[in-house]
Design an enzyme around this catalytic site. Sequence first.
Site, PDB file in Angstrom:
ATOM      1  N   ASP A 118      62.329 -11.485   5.790  1.00  0.00           N
ATOM      2  CA  ASP A 118      60.928 -11.068   5.860  1.00  0.00           C
ATOM      3  C   ASP A 118      60.729  -9.611   5.455  1.00  0.00           C
ATOM      4  OD1 ASP A 118      60.278 -13.577   6.626  1.00  0.00           O
ATOM      5  OD2 ASP A 118      59.498 -13.063   8.601  1.00  0.00           O
ATOM      6  N   LYS A 170      66.019 -24.100  14.472  1.00  0.00           N
ATOM      7  CA  LYS A 170      65.831 -24.071  15.921  1.00  0.00           C
ATOM      8  C   LYS A 170      65.108 -22.783  16.294  1.00  0.00           C
ATOM      9  CE  LYS A 170      67.866 -23.888  20.407  1.00  0.00           C
ATOM     10  NZ  LYS A 170      67.221 -22.621  20.753  1.00  0.00           N
ATOM     11  N   SER A 176      69.474 -20.943  15.571  1.00  0.00           N
ATOM     12  CA  SER A 176      68.915 -20.095  16.628  1.00  0.00           C
ATOM     13  C   SER A 176      69.108 -18.605  16.368  1.00  0.00           C
ATOM     14  CB  SER A 176      69.461 -20.522  17.993  1.00  0.00           C
ATOM     15  OG  SER A 176      70.840 -20.410  18.101  1.00  0.00           O
TER      16      SER A 176
END
Length: 587
Positions: free
Chosen positions: A342, A356, A331
């Site tokens: 990214d 998650k 999470s």
Amino acid sequence: MTDLPNDPRPVAADVLKPNQVRRTGRLRNIRGTMKKYRITLMALAIILISALAGGLFGGRVLAQAGSQGDYLKLFSEIIEKTEEHYAVDVDQRTLIYGAIAGMLDTLDRHSNFLPAENFTAIREEQQGKFFGLGIVVSMREDRITVISPIEGTPAFRLGITAGDVIDRIEGESTEGMSVNDAVSLLRGPKGTTVNISIARPGFKELLEFAIVRDEVPTHSVIYSFMLENGVGYIRLKNFTQTTADELHETLARLRGEGMNKLLFDLRNNSGGLLDQAVLVSDIFLPADQKIVYTRGRILSSNQEYFTSGESNDEFYENMPLVILTNRGSASASEIVAGAIQDHDRGLIVGEATWGKGLVQSVYPLSFDSGLALTTARYYTPSGRSIQRDYDLLDEYYFPAANGKDDAEEVPAEESEVSYTATGRKVTGGGGISPDVEVKQARRSEFVQRLFAYAIFFNFAVNQITDHGDVAGRDFVLNDAALVEFRRYLESREIDFTENDLLEHREEIQREIRQELLSTQESLDAGYRFFLEDDQQVLRALGLFSQAEELFTSSMKLRRLRHEAEATELLSQAELPADGTALASDQQ
């Protein structure tokens, strides 16, 4: 009271508290105002059970009763008939709570009803503090045992030490008591007193302590120290309301100790507050970078989060960064890892994360209970949803038990392919895949069995009791010590062969050394020794140059894009041929 880092990891929801997402600088938040609903437990149960009944009995119920009132009536009839005619007496609370849990289980694996005791525990963890004694406890040889006192707390000041066994709490024996039951008895309001009886190795009589409860911080940063060649190491346990502040303080201290690179350990980090994941990411990323965005059914669930850059330090924004992950990283920790990956800000090393990608909002209910309800999915800056498929529940939670390799569990579909700032291909649908995969070496089966029985911890305590100050790092499992260890295993009725001891002698010695260092010096000292043989850490230490080159490339591309955008805007500007507009601007 906290678990040891080696204990089984918890699976925590990533919680977004309504109206409590913290804004920092120019942190942009496009969410609308979320309404807080206070629903009575009975009303909620009626609605939920009625929905279940409709599903169980199919179209007949739906055809006969389409309104909420009809569902309420149906549920009331079921409760009434059950109480009147069931074979034994039934507890209405048990029926209703069980029904609620069953209904929520049909939604997803992370929407949960939180009874009062669970809701209180979650709020305490999120707040980063509780009121208690200040000891780390765990089950050792079926006894509630102190693993370590927390410095500065009431237990620490009274001299409670590692290896102490809590024999009684307020005169009640702890035999057969679970760790959770013991913790609930030890915690309580600030300023109140709890009486405990301690069995300590080397003492024939129980030691009696009357301890006044006080505030005990539950730190997110559980380990932090310098490694080799200017590398700072920080291990983050979870994301609570104090996480970003703790991290700022820890980074400043390590910087003062000569840190110029960071190994950021998010392994077994079960997640926590979304806003803290945003603030942690903001420390390492330049201004105006998207960190994460969420999408849900209702408009208020659609949010975007960007870095602020106003209070950031360029030192941390440019410092070479490597992040460690494994299947226990979930999470909020995946939000941080996804943003770093990214934007090519650093390298992700280790194993694929949990997967998650859901956000829970927590709503307070009657009876001091709560509802953690999935309200959105979150996406990394490149557009990835990293939510893992949990249709097969056992495989979702226990892949190893089903003979599955983490990397093979959820193959990425082509539709889930995204690209980082420098054009590297990344995939969603199955957690964050590491840039450099390094499988963690496991303990041998024999040593795992001994570890499960707390053999190494208890033997280390006995060594200190019997031989005084045993130097942990210098401890050698020589022939004399091996005889003692053999006798200890026999006293515990542990099955072993002489070949087991000889084959795993070095591994056994390492485990005992770690426990000695943890007990004599600190948990930090023991854990730092443990990392010296950690294959993921050792590999990560050789990747900082690569991480730095990747970040330099991403920043260069970012500058080129900005220059190209500025040139395009300039070429689109139209000025009158006679230059009157320019003259007007200069007046």
